[in-house]
Design an enzyme around this catalytic site. Structure first.
Site, PDB file in Angstrom:
ATOM      1  N   ASN A 221       0.832  -1.206   0.000  1.00  0.00           N
ATOM      2  CA  ASN A 221       0.000   0.000   0.000  1.00  0.00           C
ATOM      3  C   ASN A 221       0.871   1.261   0.000  1.00  0.00           C
ATOM      4  O   ASN A 221       0.769   2.127   0.874  1.00  0.00           O
ATOM      5  CB  ASN A 221      -0.939   0.004   1.204  1.00  0.00           C
ATOM      6  CG  ASN A 221      -2.195   0.811   0.967  1.00  0.00           C
ATOM      7  OD1 ASN A 221      -2.339   1.468  -0.060  1.00  0.00           O
ATOM      8  ND2 ASN A 221      -3.114   0.781   1.919  1.00  0.00           N
ATOM      9  N   HIS A 252      -8.910   3.947   8.426  1.00  0.00           N
ATOM     10  CA  HIS A 252      -9.488   2.696   7.956  1.00  0.00           C
ATOM     11  C   HIS A 252     -10.931   2.522   8.400  1.00  0.00           C
ATOM     12  O   HIS A 252     -11.724   1.906   7.686  1.00  0.00           O
ATOM     13  CB  HIS A 252      -8.648   1.504   8.430  1.00  0.00           C
ATOM     14  CG  HIS A 252      -7.482   1.209   7.549  1.00  0.00           C
ATOM     15  ND1 HIS A 252      -6.253   1.799   7.728  1.00  0.00           N
ATOM     16  CD2 HIS A 252      -7.361   0.399   6.462  1.00  0.00           C
ATOM     17  CE1 HIS A 252      -5.418   1.361   6.803  1.00  0.00           C
ATOM     18  NE2 HIS A 252      -6.063   0.518   6.018  1.00  0.00           N
TER      19      HIS A 252
END
Length: 399
Positions: A221, A252
């Site tokens: 990521n 998140h």
């Protein structure tokens, strides 16, 4: 199914959050801070004029990255959308940068085809193997009661390995979509091969062969890691590592598993850095000793990563604690002991290396691109600065 639906709606919000906050800091750096106060990457990304409404909406909501990203800098996006050629430099054999003449971006067809092939294989693996190795089986009562420690460790690694292809599929497909539209060209490598990895989000081979926590994070990521580095780590006034992991958890979502994963990640990151800085130099030579060290650290890294991210997959608090309890919190305890017992080395600025752990994946990414002389920061900055200079000269003449 409900969780999957919520996650699919959640992703566009996550991407837009990244873009809005990135652009806000880039404008702040370019219009309200002095150049000497900025880091090299901040200086390269700084936006010197307020974007128009059309430019802002185009950057945040363009069709190429609205669902799965990946994040790109505002300058890179505007350079692409206005069709400006990239001013690239290339590293020569003696390590010095040599300017290249302007040339049009090459065809992305080969890069797109390769990435679509990776997508197909990842999707096939996910639909077949992944369902046979559920992460939830790690907390199955019968499995916990009957399995040996080697069996538990092996299944932990294999089940988390099987959980990764869905991320490989989504991120590689998003990269391929941008490349197909002509966005993502970084320049040419030393061999003259076109590189379409300007906004790539992962490097699968390096992830699976990681021999350190740092190496795994360097290649996982990537664009989100860069975002965390730019908006949080570089700007934090105290405990930047902890603040950055906490921001990552908030970004998140609200599931408790996210917070358990990232709090555990703080411990693991600091402990892994401490172990590496204290012991790795003893295993550099001879090559046989280094190979042995690499094998041991590969196994340790894969188990540690898997142990850390189980709550991220399980999401809920009770199954996450059930898993850690079945392992007697052994890696948490080991990490705390490492931080308490190993000497803390000082960095040149006087900070401990453990607290001075950058978002190391982002730092290494920046350094690697700088060493190739093809950093997108400098590429777009050169173009934008030249245009700004020209605009300034035109303004002065008209006055």
């Amino acid at each position: 199914m409900i969780i999957a639906g919520v996650e699919s709606m959640h992703h566009p919000m996550m991407i837009i959050t990244q873009k809005i906050t990135s652009l806000a800091f880039e404008i702040h750096d370019g219009m309200f801070r002095k150049d000497e106060e900025l880091t090299p990457s901040q200086r390269g990304l700084a936006v010197r004029r307020m974007p128009s409404l059309l430019e802002y909406v185009s950057y945040t909501c363009n069709f190429m990255g609205i669902l799965a990203g990946p994040l790109c800098s505002y300058k890179d996006y505007i350079t692409f959308i206005e069709g400006r050629p990239s001013h690239m430099s290339q590293s020569s054999e003696n390590g010095k940068e040599e300017p290249q003449r302007e040339r049009a971006d090459p065809s992305p067809n080969a890069a797109v085809t390769e990435k679509l092939l990776v997508c197909g294989l990842s999707l096939l693996f996910h639909l077949t193997i992944s369902n046979m190795l559920p992460v939830e089986y790690n907390i199955d009562e019968h499995f916990q009661a009957t399995a040996s420690w080697p069996a538990k460790a092996t299944y932990l690694y294999v089940s988390l390995l099987a959980a990764r292809p869905k991320y490989y599929f989504a991120w590689t497909l998003a990269d391929a979509i941008n490349n197909a539209a002509g966005f993502g060209f970084r320049g040419y490598d030393r061999n003259g091969v076109a590189r379409w990895d300007l906004i790539s989000n992962l490097r699968i081979q390096q992830i699976e062969m990681s021999t350190s926590f740092k190496m795994f994070l360097d290649n996982w990521n990537i664009q989100t890691a860069l975002w965390l580095k730019r908006v949080c780590y570089e700007r934090a006034t105290f405990s930047p590592t902890t603040q950055t992991f906490f921001l990552s958890a908030i970004w998140h979502g609200v599931y408790p598993g996210y917070y358990l994963t990232f709090l555990t990640g703080v411990l693991m990151t600091l402990a892994a850095r401490a172990v590496r800085s204290n012991f790795r130099h003893y295993f550099i030579e001879p090559p046989q000793l280094k190979l042995f060290y690499d094998i041991i650290t590969w196994a340790a890294t894969q188990i540690t990563i898997s142990y850390t991210v189980v709550p991220f997959v399980l999401l809920s608090i009770k199954p996450s604690f059930t898993f850690y309890s079945s392992w007697y919190y052994c890696l948490h305890i080991c990490s705390i002991l490492v931080l308490l017992l190993l000497p803390v080395k000082k960095s040149p600025r006087g900070k401990s290396t453990q607290e001075n752990v950058p978002l190391s994946w982002a730092k290494k990414f920046d350094e690697r691109e700088n060493s190739l002389g093809q950093n997108s920061f400098s590429t777009t900055n050169n173009v934008c600065n030249q245009n700004q200079d020209a605009a300034s000269r035109h303004s002065s003449l008209t006055q």
